[in-house]
Design an enzyme around this catalytic site. Sequence first.
Site, PDB file in Angstrom:
ATOM      1  N   GLU A 148      -6.914 -18.251   7.163  1.00  0.00           N
ATOM      2  CA  GLU A 148      -7.916 -19.185   7.664  1.00  0.00           C
ATOM      3  C   GLU A 148      -7.343 -20.608   7.693  1.00  0.00           C
ATOM      4  O   GLU A 148      -6.453 -20.957   6.914  1.00  0.00           O
ATOM      5  CB  GLU A 148      -9.165 -19.172   6.761  1.00  0.00           C
ATOM      6  CG  GLU A 148      -9.800 -17.811   6.604  1.00  0.00           C
ATOM      7  CD  GLU A 148      -9.007 -16.863   5.725  1.00  0.00           C
ATOM      8  OE1 GLU A 148      -8.458 -17.294   4.688  1.00  0.00           O
ATOM      9  OE2 GLU A 148      -8.910 -15.670   6.096  1.00  0.00           O
ATOM     10  N   HIS A 175       0.866  -1.182   0.000  1.00  0.00           N
ATOM     11  CA  HIS A 175       0.000   0.000   0.000  1.00  0.00           C
ATOM     12  C   HIS A 175       0.906   1.236   0.000  1.00  0.00           C
ATOM     13  O   HIS A 175       1.818   1.337   0.813  1.00  0.00           O
ATOM     14  CB  HIS A 175      -0.908   0.008   1.225  1.00  0.00           C
ATOM     15  CG  HIS A 175      -1.913  -1.110   1.222  1.00  0.00           C
ATOM     16  ND1 HIS A 175      -3.178  -0.973   0.732  1.00  0.00           N
ATOM     17  CD2 HIS A 175      -1.810  -2.393   1.641  1.00  0.00           C
ATOM     18  CE1 HIS A 175      -3.833  -2.120   0.852  1.00  0.00           C
ATOM     19  NE2 HIS A 175      -3.014  -2.997   1.397  1.00  0.00           N
ATOM     20  N   ARG A 199      -4.938   2.365   3.472  1.00  0.00           N
ATOM     21  CA  ARG A 199      -5.990   1.619   4.167  1.00  0.00           C
ATOM     22  C   ARG A 199      -5.489   1.139   5.529  1.00  0.00           C
ATOM     23  O   ARG A 199      -4.370   0.646   5.655  1.00  0.00           O
ATOM     24  CB  ARG A 199      -6.397   0.422   3.294  1.00  0.00           C
ATOM     25  CG  ARG A 199      -7.370  -0.532   3.923  1.00  0.00           C
ATOM     26  CD  ARG A 199      -7.740  -1.650   2.955  1.00  0.00           C
ATOM     27  NE  ARG A 199      -9.015  -1.408   2.303  1.00  0.00           N
ATOM     28  CZ  ARG A 199      -9.364  -1.939   1.134  1.00  0.00           C
ATOM     29  NH1 ARG A 199      -8.521  -2.716   0.479  1.00  0.00           N
ATOM     30  NH2 ARG A 199     -10.556  -1.689   0.619  1.00  0.00           N
ATOM     31  N   THR A 200      -6.348   1.297   6.542  1.00  0.00           N
ATOM     32  CA  THR A 200      -6.068   0.758   7.874  1.00  0.00           C
ATOM     33  C   THR A 200      -6.891  -0.513   8.055  1.00  0.00           C
ATOM     34  O   THR A 200      -8.092  -0.520   7.805  1.00  0.00           O
ATOM     35  CB  THR A 200      -6.426   1.771   8.969  1.00  0.00           C
ATOM     36  OG1 THR A 200      -5.599   2.940   8.811  1.00  0.00           O
ATOM     37  CG2 THR A 200      -6.187   1.188  10.359  1.00  0.00           C
TER      38      THR A 200
END
Length: 268
Positions: A188, A66, A87-88
């Site tokens: 995941e 980013h 973006r956070t």
Amino acid sequence: MSAADPRARARDAARAIVELTGVERHDIALTLGSGWGRAGELIGETVARIPAERLPGFRAPAVAGHPGTLTSIRLHDGRHALVIGARTHLYEGHGVRAVVHGVRAAAAAGARVMVLTNGAGGLDPALAAGEAVLIEDHINLTAVSPLEGANFVDLTDLYSERLRSIARTAEPGLREGVYVQLPGPHYETPAEVRYLQRIGGQIVGMSTALEAIAAREAGMEVLGLSLVTNPAAGTGDGPLSHAEVLEAGRSAEARLGEMLSRIVPRLG
């Protein structure tokens, strides 16, 4: 409202954006995730580029890939787009207000359309790495919301059918899917992937859903797009890594940028 109010903070950021760009109103906003960064240079002429930390409520990104800037772009029809490259993520620990601050600042700066992009894992084996997917809906499994208090916002058409139709017209063959947001930062497990498949997910990541909810609360129309960077755990041949995500993004950047350059001018 106090200075701590998130909307007041967003208005402060919007005023700073006007001051530093010289642009009174940005009509469209784009948050560009992994693989989508080239779009800014292809959709129009760069007017100004601002390091995120110069704006109230923004911070330099903690994630590789980013750029850490907000860029004002003049589109070919004279409108202006605000490209958010800072973006956070929820897993950074700054809270939900910080996660959606960019969206709220864009709305305060005048944007009525919010384009949210990301890199995501493919839950559906039919989705190949490097493929772009139009988000038709999401499942928020972060256990949090950007909305506070008794604020009941309808999410029935959160990912605007009107905007999706425009995107499909500009990019025929673009497939659609349901995006699942989890808090991260870990990937995941194979058992979790099987669960996500069973509840209707096609792509999974660690951003976007909370931002989309905040955008709807602010009265914006939302268009969501994912780049499938890798098969989700247990559906591919090997272990997952952030390096794999970055490499998939680099490989797809030019193609995704050209696609957005066809879509964005049609949004209004």
